[in-house]
Design a protein around this motif. Sequence first.
Motif, PDB file in Angstrom:
ATOM      1  N   PHE A  96      -3.245   3.316  -3.316  1.00 24.88           N
ATOM      2  CA  PHE A  96      -3.765   3.736  -2.218  1.00 24.88           C
ATOM      3  C   PHE A  96      -3.552   5.116  -1.858  1.00 24.88           C
TER       4      PHE A  96
ATOM      5  N   LEU B 103       0.946  -1.271  -0.064  1.00 21.17           N
ATOM      6  CA  LEU B 103      -0.011  -0.044   0.108  1.00 21.17           C
ATOM      7  C   LEU B 103       0.791   1.231  -0.012  1.00 21.17           C
TER       8      LEU B 103
ATOM      9  N   VAL C 212      -6.031  -2.104   4.498  1.00 16.57           N
ATOM     10  CA  VAL C 212      -6.827  -0.740   4.104  1.00 16.57           C
ATOM     11  C   VAL C 212      -7.642  -0.227   5.352  1.00 16.57           C
TER      12      VAL C 212
END
Length: 313
Positions: free
Chosen positions: A89, A77, A289
């Motif tokens: 991201f 990410l 996330v």
Amino acid sequence: MTAEPTTPEHPAKPARRFALLSNRAGAVFLTPAGLLVALFVIIPFFWVIFVSFTNRTLLGRTALNPEFVGLANYFALFDPSNFFQRGQFGFSLILTTQFVLASALIGQALLGLLLAWLIQTVPPWIKRLTETFVIAAWILPEVVIGFAWFAFLDRDQGTLNAILGSVGLPKGDFLLQQPFWVIVVFNTWRGAAFSMMLFNSAFSSIPPSYFQAADVAGASSWQKFKDIALPLIRGHVVTDLILITMWTFNTFTPFLLTNGGPSYRTELLSIYNYRVAFRDFEFGKGAAVGVIIMLINLAFALIYLAIGRKKRV
């Protein structure tokens, strides 16, 4: 029957307090709620954290036998090679920050504060009518509001383009040309209702004598707002900013207007998380996330609790 005199030799006996329920009975009543919280909050919370350290997917070999990958999902990410690219991201995180600043802090808070101050000086029937429309905008389901705005902004049959065409102005495809500002205006229009209701209640709690004394002194409306109203509702302003910041950061409603597009230009962090986990079926990465979003929300909550504690002190 007279009360016994209180003397140093015979101090007054403290009044007995009788509990309605014993500790055991209270625990029995709290058990169902505790089980529901554990089942739907605590267990999923730790499960998401665990999945974020695996390469679990919905399809393929890792669907049934996921492997432990440590921090690999988090490193992916925050990979600097593609962090700022659309669809990644980092781009969604920066876009969400801009969205919160434009929609929550500048749009909802300022607009709600302005509307709440203006309706303090209008006739009562106008104030009640305004409050009715504002509350309606707040309580309507998000799906209904989303599709109503989509119909309003549609390129071919939209109400806005019909109005523009009737006055000789050029029509536009706003959802394609200015998608970010469309979701900013949409979220501001909906969220300003909450800020207005909160600030309206705060202004109503200020004693009218303060403003009457200011009128006698010849103060203008701006001076009364700056020197009297705003200092007295400072705590409400902070509470409003914290709450709308958290709500705006986690909102998913713009998905109904733009589906995260075009070309990921409106893919907020919540929409990015949905795409990764439930469209690309990368549960491990999606869980990572989700953990990051939970940490950001935790930071907001800690700030809110610290401010609330300071206010009580």
